[in-house]
Design an enzyme around this catalytic site. Structure first.
Site, PDB file in Angstrom:
ATOM      1  N   ARG A 206     -51.294 -11.011  77.146  1.00 55.05           N
ATOM      2  CA  ARG A 206     -51.828 -10.491  78.399  1.00 55.05           C
ATOM      3  C   ARG A 206     -52.658 -11.583  79.056  1.00 55.05           C
ATOM      4  NH1 ARG A 206     -48.356  -7.453  78.269  1.00 55.05           N
ATOM      5  NH2 ARG A 206     -48.359  -5.161  78.191  1.00 55.05           N
ATOM      6  N   GLU A 234     -52.422 -12.141  87.603  1.00 55.38           N
ATOM      7  CA  GLU A 234     -51.007 -11.940  87.926  1.00 55.38           C
ATOM      8  C   GLU A 234     -50.819 -10.700  88.800  1.00 55.38           C
ATOM      9  OE1 GLU A 234     -47.210 -10.713  85.182  1.00 55.38           O
ATOM     10  OE2 GLU A 234     -48.565 -12.225  84.348  1.00 55.38           O
ATOM     11  N   HIS A 251     -43.710 -14.457  83.172  1.00 57.52           N
ATOM     12  CA  HIS A 251     -43.877 -13.235  82.386  1.00 57.52           C
ATOM     13  C   HIS A 251     -42.519 -12.746  81.875  1.00 57.52           C
ATOM     14  CE1 HIS A 251     -46.613  -9.449  81.885  1.00 57.52           C
ATOM     15  NE2 HIS A 251     -45.809  -9.615  80.837  1.00 57.52           N
TER      16      HIS A 251
END
Length: 355
Positions: A206, A234, A251
């Site tokens: 994360r 993000e 990602h």
């Protein structure tokens, strides 16, 4: 029965088309109005599932085809009797292979480093455990840190010891902001200072596990090699950050065909359990056969010869950097990279090992 599914989920028609009417939506822009006649919602991590989205809808089942659950307001779901499920471990193998690929891209000589190279793994859940096993196949030394689990096969140390002794540190923790073991900004200026300047840092968990401003200051000072697949803010990603980081990807660390299909299978099984339906489908029947790179070859030899064909991580880096407009990654372009991502295959599909 009506289902709304994120348009980027794999094989939803195969699993659900004969069970319900399915509508596909962009997960990041999903609204309450889209769910006004929906009983089941299938999402990814880009959709915040909370009262603002669900209130006033007939949704009674929510499933996320992801490992993480920090985008789900579990308290709200449980208080309102909404069954929820996730797909813990679905793409663990893909993420483990991503980390190995990134390390070998940065330092190809690591293929022969054996136990002179120490990989520190922070978080020993599904991903961290698989990564440890894959690293050991290459003969690397592994140190692990996780206050919540104990693995007999992994040498475990405290975080400070790991940071001080590892040649590379890979992060595989959930986003936790409260309690005894918070992970929010776990890697900050103080902890970065414990790393040798030569220590590689990889984050595919994360984004907010690393304090972005502290990381940027550290790279400027140490010239550290850093790999980021996730980002603290993000999809707001600055060119300033990208210019400092050695290898960046949008990602997609877990974006293997097997990982995405496995995730949909897991939420399909949860759906069947919820509605007392027979479980009679298997994603493996839908996968195409691919080239066998590993058969008849030593693992290291096969990786040297074929790893870039299995996964060209440098192309993902190039594609993300090309999304910068006026100093920032353009959000629609970032989402398009993920939506149209050419799913790679896991090593096992090519005849290779799996942890």
């Amino acid at each position: 029965m009506n289902i709304v599914a994120d348009e980027n989920l794999a094989f939803t028609d195969y699993f659900f088309a004969d069970l319900a009417d399915i509508q596909h939506h962009a997960g990041r822009t999903l609204t309450q109005q889209d769910l006004i006649k929906t009983q089941a919602l299938l999402v990814r991590s880009v959709t915040q599932v909370n009262a603002a989205l669900l209130q006033g809808t007939p949704v009674e089942f929510v499933a996320s085809a992801t490992i993480g659950t920090d985008h789900l307001d579990i308290s709200y779901l449980e208080q309102h009797g909404i069954t929820w499920a996730n797909a813990a471990g679905c793409n663990a193998q893909a993420v483990a292979e991503y980390v190995i690929t990134a390390l070998l891209k940065l330092k190809p000589e690591l293929i022969d480093a054996a136990d002179s190279f120490c990989l520190g793994i922070v978080g020993l859940g599904n991903v961290g455990t698989r990564l440890a096993a894959m690293a050991k196949l290459l003969g690397w030394k592994v140190l692990g840190c996780d206050p919540l689990v104990q693995h007999d096969q992994i040498e475990q140390v405290d975080l400070n010891t790991l940071l001080q002794h590892a040649n590379a540190v890979s992060l595989h923790v959930p986003m936790v902001k409260t309690g005894q073991h918070p992970t929010y900004n776990l890697i900050n200026a103080e902890r970065l200072a414990q790393l040798s300047p030569d220590t590689i840092l990889i984050n595919s968990s994360r984004g907010a596990v690393i304090a972005e401003q502290d990381l940027m200051a550290d790279i400027r000072q140490t010239q550290r090699k850093v790999v980021l697949d996730v980002f603290e803010h993000e999809p707001m990603i600055s060119q300033e950050l990208l210019d400092l980081v050695t290898l960046v990807t949008p990602h997609i660390a877990g974006y293997s065909l097997e990982g995405k299909a496995r995730g949909t299978q897991m939420i399909y099984e949860a759906f069947c359990k919820k509605y007392q339906l027979a479980i009679n489908k298997d994603f493996r029947t839908q996968l195409p056969v691919c080239e066998q790179f590993f058969q008849g070859q030593d693992l290291k030899q096969a990786l040297v010869q074929h790893l870039s064909k299995i996964y060209d991580i440098a192309q993902d880096d190039t594609n993300l950097r090309a999304c910068v407009v006026d100093g920032w990654v353009h959000q629609p372009a970032f989402d398009a990279l993920r939506k149209n991502y050419p799913l790679r295959r896991e090593w096992a599909a090519h005849g290779g090992p799996q942890a």
